[in-house]
Design a protein around this motif. Structure first.
Motif, short mmCIF file in Angstrom:
data_model
loop_
_atom_site.label_atom_id
_atom_site.label_comp_id
_atom_site.label_asym_id
_atom_site.label_seq_id
_atom_site.Cartn_x
_atom_site.Cartn_y
_atom_site.Cartn_z
N SER A 55 7.69 6.64 -15.03
CA SER A 55 7.60 7.54 -13.87
C SER A 55 8.89 8.33 -13.71
O SER A 55 8.87 9.54 -13.45
N GLU A 67 13.01 7.65 -2.94
CA GLU A 67 11.93 7.87 -3.90
C GLU A 67 12.18 7.09 -5.19
O GLU A 67 11.25 6.49 -5.75
N ASN A 98 11.39 3.59 -4.47
CA ASN A 98 9.93 3.47 -4.37
C ASN A 98 9.32 3.34 -5.77
O ASN A 98 8.48 2.47 -6.03
N ASN A 148 7.86 -0.17 -6.90
CA ASN A 148 6.42 -0.11 -7.15
C ASN A 148 6.11 -0.61 -8.55
O ASN A 148 5.14 -1.35 -8.76
N GLY A 167 4.36 -3.90 -8.20
CA GLY A 167 2.97 -3.57 -8.52
C GLY A 167 2.50 -4.31 -9.76
O GLY A 167 1.37 -4.81 -9.82
N SER A 216 -0.47 -7.03 -9.93
CA SER A 216 -1.67 -6.85 -10.75
C SER A 216 -1.74 -7.91 -11.84
O SER A 216 -2.82 -8.39 -12.18
N PHE A 271 -0.72 -7.15 -2.58
CA PHE A 271 0.40 -7.04 -1.64
C PHE A 271 0.08 -5.93 -0.65
O PHE A 271 -0.51 -4.91 -1.03
N TYR A 291 2.25 -3.32 1.30
CA TYR A 291 3.64 -2.86 1.19
C TYR A 291 4.06 -2.09 2.43
O TYR A 291 3.26 -1.39 3.03
N GLY A 292 5.34 -2.19 2.72
CA GLY A 292 5.92 -1.29 3.72
C GLY A 292 6.45 -0.06 2.98
O GLY A 292 6.30 0.05 1.76
N LEU A 293 7.04 0.83 3.74
CA LEU A 293 7.68 1.99 3.10
C LEU A 293 9.12 1.64 2.75
O LEU A 293 9.72 0.80 3.42
N ARG A 338 1.78 8.59 -11.26
CA ARG A 338 2.14 7.85 -10.04
C ARG A 338 0.94 7.74 -9.10
O ARG A 338 0.72 6.70 -8.47
N ASP A 343 -1.33 5.10 -10.36
CA ASP A 343 -0.77 3.78 -10.08
C ASP A 343 -1.02 3.39 -8.63
O ASP A 343 -1.27 2.22 -8.31
N GLN A 355 -2.69 -0.04 -8.27
CA GLN A 355 -1.89 -1.16 -7.75
C GLN A 355 -1.78 -1.15 -6.23
O GLN A 355 -1.19 -2.05 -5.65
N ARG A 356 -2.37 -0.14 -5.64
CA ARG A 356 -2.36 0.01 -4.18
C ARG A 356 -0.94 -0.02 -3.63
O ARG A 356 -0.64 -0.68 -2.64
N VAL A 357 -0.07 0.71 -4.33
CA VAL A 357 1.32 0.83 -3.86
C VAL A 357 1.49 2.16 -3.14
O VAL A 357 0.91 3.17 -3.57
N PRO A 358 2.24 2.20 -2.05
CA PRO A 358 2.47 3.48 -1.38
C PRO A 358 3.45 4.32 -2.18
O PRO A 358 4.27 3.77 -2.91
N LEU A 359 3.33 5.61 -2.05
CA LEU A 359 4.22 6.52 -2.78
C LEU A 359 4.99 7.41 -1.81
O LEU A 359 4.48 7.75 -0.74
N ILE A 360 6.19 7.76 -2.20
CA ILE A 360 6.92 8.80 -1.46
C ILE A 360 7.17 9.94 -2.43
O ILE A 360 7.68 9.72 -3.53
#
Lengths: 202, 353
Positions: free
Chosen positions: A27, A114, A117, A121, A125, A129, A135, A137-139, B66, B69, B73-78
């Motif tokens: 990423s 970012e 993140n 992640n 993540g 998985s 999970f 997740y928070g920010l 992203r 993903d 994976q149900r991850v939050p993104l910024i």
């Protein structure tokens, strides 16, 4: 609190984290023009005494941290910790702003959030998985200070278990050292160990 | 939780942020009113359709990996405003100015037709970004101004140093001017300056005052330039008229030096260095504190140096005899402090050599 992991569990977790770091590197690579080289992470299970020693002996350097909290059958937080200069170099490489300038400072927090993140992640993540758990997740939250400040914000001393992942990124001309601190709160640790053991049964 | 029933996202119309829901097939499931206003894309034009033809960058390597993903994976993104400021091109009221946005992607637990859903929250951070830019600009300007001032300060210091050197050069030239005409004055002013500075330092005067004394002493006899050389070097005693002519050198010195802008009282020192505390001196017959400190110091140094130097009309006397003469005039002719300090200096081994 007694923390221990079998060698097999450590190997499995190392592999999972490595895969996760690879996901993160992909990423980050796509965000930047240059290649990010990632070195095999080293994992270490930290005892409360070791965390306390970290807080005391490593507390003189300015650090930045991006923390991601997670809840579920395994709960805790993951924090990407970098020395401030390394963080500045990372942001400079990503944004093109010259290092140590007001222009760079103005984009530091958002950019690091970012990056954190993406990295967290990737790691969390992949853990979720791989272990077939979910999970919430928070920010990501940006923090800075000394090690004792970052550990205090994740209540590291009350953690059931702490795993320190030493990761080394190479970005363009910079060598950026990032450490990932994974904190698991009760009663997560047994679930983590069971999940890792189950990988061998598959 | 899989839903085959309509999900009522319309509640999101009440929220002033831009909000849309994307399925994991990249089809738009919901597009709120704010997104309509910002993007000028009506709901009915986009809901149920792939977002890719309208916003192709969603399919690029930078974003699609992203986003996938996030679904997997149900991850939050910024997508930070610093790196993706126009992630979804959004416009202000005029329809021209692009907003700076920050986008957060939250995978939803609800699935639709067994497909994952993610909520995209697009936040307008234009004002904040502009405020930060202005702040950075202001900071840069301040730094530039500080640097300019530092450079000006440096230039001023350099200029000051040059002026100081010019002044020193000028003083040297003036000293040399009179010494060229009168071989007996040659070196006299320099030796007087040496003794006068020692006296001044010993008396505790400031470094600037000591510098002033040095300058005053170096040119105190400049007025002698108007005295014919044969009178200056006359081997016998002077006639009255010749004596009066010599005495005029104090007045002449004052008139030469008074027009020069210099930070020390050189004109007064030249004018008063032959005055005496009891009023018996010349040219004005000043008394006591009417005589400036510089002149009082010069008076002692000048007389002492003259006594122990050879003159065409009399031989030199010994240092001890010269000090006796000065001591005899302590408090009456000469400043008592100056005399005492002068004696100490010679006791400590001062020499004109």
């Amino acid at each position: 609190m007694t923390i221990s992991m079998t060698e097999a569990q450590m190997d499995a977790l190392t592999e999972v984290v490595n895969i996760g770091m690879g996901v993160a590197a992909n990423s980050l690579n796509s965000m930047m023009d240059s290649h990010i080289e990632l070195h095999m992470p080293e994992l270490h299970v930290a005892t409360p005494a070791e965390l306390k020693a970290m807080a005391e002996t490593e507390s003189h350097e300015g650090l930045t941290g991006v923390r991601l909290d997670f809840r579920g059958i395994i709960a805790g937080s993951g924090t990407l910790i970098m020395p401030q200069q390394d963080a500045s170099n990372m942001v400079s490489a990503l944004t093109g702003e010259p290092p140590n300038t007001p222009e760079l400072n103005s984009v530091m927090v958002g950019t690091l959030n970012e990056v954190g993140n993406i990295v967290m992640n990737g790691v969390l993540g992949t853990i979720a998985s791989t272990l077939s758990v979910e999970f919430d997740y928070g920010l990501p939250t940006y923090e800075w200070g000394e090690m004792r400040d970052l550990l205090a914000s994740v209540n590291a001393m009350d953690a059931e278990a702490a795993i320190i992942v030493k990761a080394l990124f190479k970005v363009q001309q910079f060598e950026i050292e990032g450490n990932i601190l994974l904190i698991f709160i009760a009663p997560s640790y047994e679930s983590l160990q069971s999940g890792l053991d189950a990988l061998y049964d598959k | 939780m899989n839903s085959t029933q309509p999900i009522h996202f319309e509640i999101l119309d009440d929220i002033p942020n831009g909000l849309f829901v994307l399925g994991e097939d990249f089809k738009v499931v919901f597009w709120n009113r704010t997104m309509e206003q910002w993007t000028k894309i009506a709901r009915q034009e986009i809901v149920g359709k792939s977002i890719l033809p309208i916003f192709p960058h969603f399919g690029s390597e930078k974003y699609s990996g992203r986003i996938k993903d996030a679904f997997k994976q149900r991850v939050p993104l910024i997508f930070s405003s610093q790196l993706h400021k126009h992630f979804i091109p959004s416009f202000g009221a005029g329809g021209k100015d692009l907003k700076t946005v920050q986008t957060i992607v939250t995978p939803l637990k609800t699935r639709l037709d067994d497909k994952g859903l993610a909520l995209f929250t697009v936040e307008d951070v234009t004002d904040l970004s502009n405020a930060i830019s202005e702040h950075v600009k202001a900071l840069k300007q301040i730094r530039e101004e500080v640097e300019m001032r530092r450079q000006s300060q440096q230039e001023l210091e350099n200029s000051h140093e040059k002026l100081k050197q010019t002044l020193q050069g000028t003083i040297k030239a003036m000293t040399h001017t009179i010494e060229v005409r009168d071989p007996y004055t040659a070196g006299h002013q320099t030796r007087v300056a040496k003794l006068a500075c020692e006296i001044a330092e010993k008396m505790g005067l400031t470094p600037d005052q000591v510098t002033g004394i040095n300058v005053c002493a170096a040119i105190h006899d400049i007025g002698k330039i108007q005295i014919p050389s044969d009178i200056l070097a006359k081997p016998t005693g002077l006639e009255n008229m010749e004596r009066e002519l010599v005495k005029m050198h104090a007045e002449t010195g004052r008139s030469i030096l008074s027009d020069i802008e210099i930070p020390w009282p050189v004109a007064n020192a030249a004018y008063q260095h032959h005055e005496r505390l009891d009023g018996s001196g010349y040219p004005q017959g000043l008394k006591g504190d009417e005589i400036c400190l510089e002149a009082r110091i010069l008076a002692v140094a000048d007389v002492l140096e003259a006594m122990i130097s050879h003159r065409p009309y009399r031989p030199a006397i010994s240092v001890d005899d010269a000090l006796n003469e000065i001591r005899n005039g302590r408090g009456t002719l000469y400043d008592a402090n100056v005399v005492d300090v002068c004696e100490e200096i010679f006791k400590d081994g001062f020499s004109f050599d």
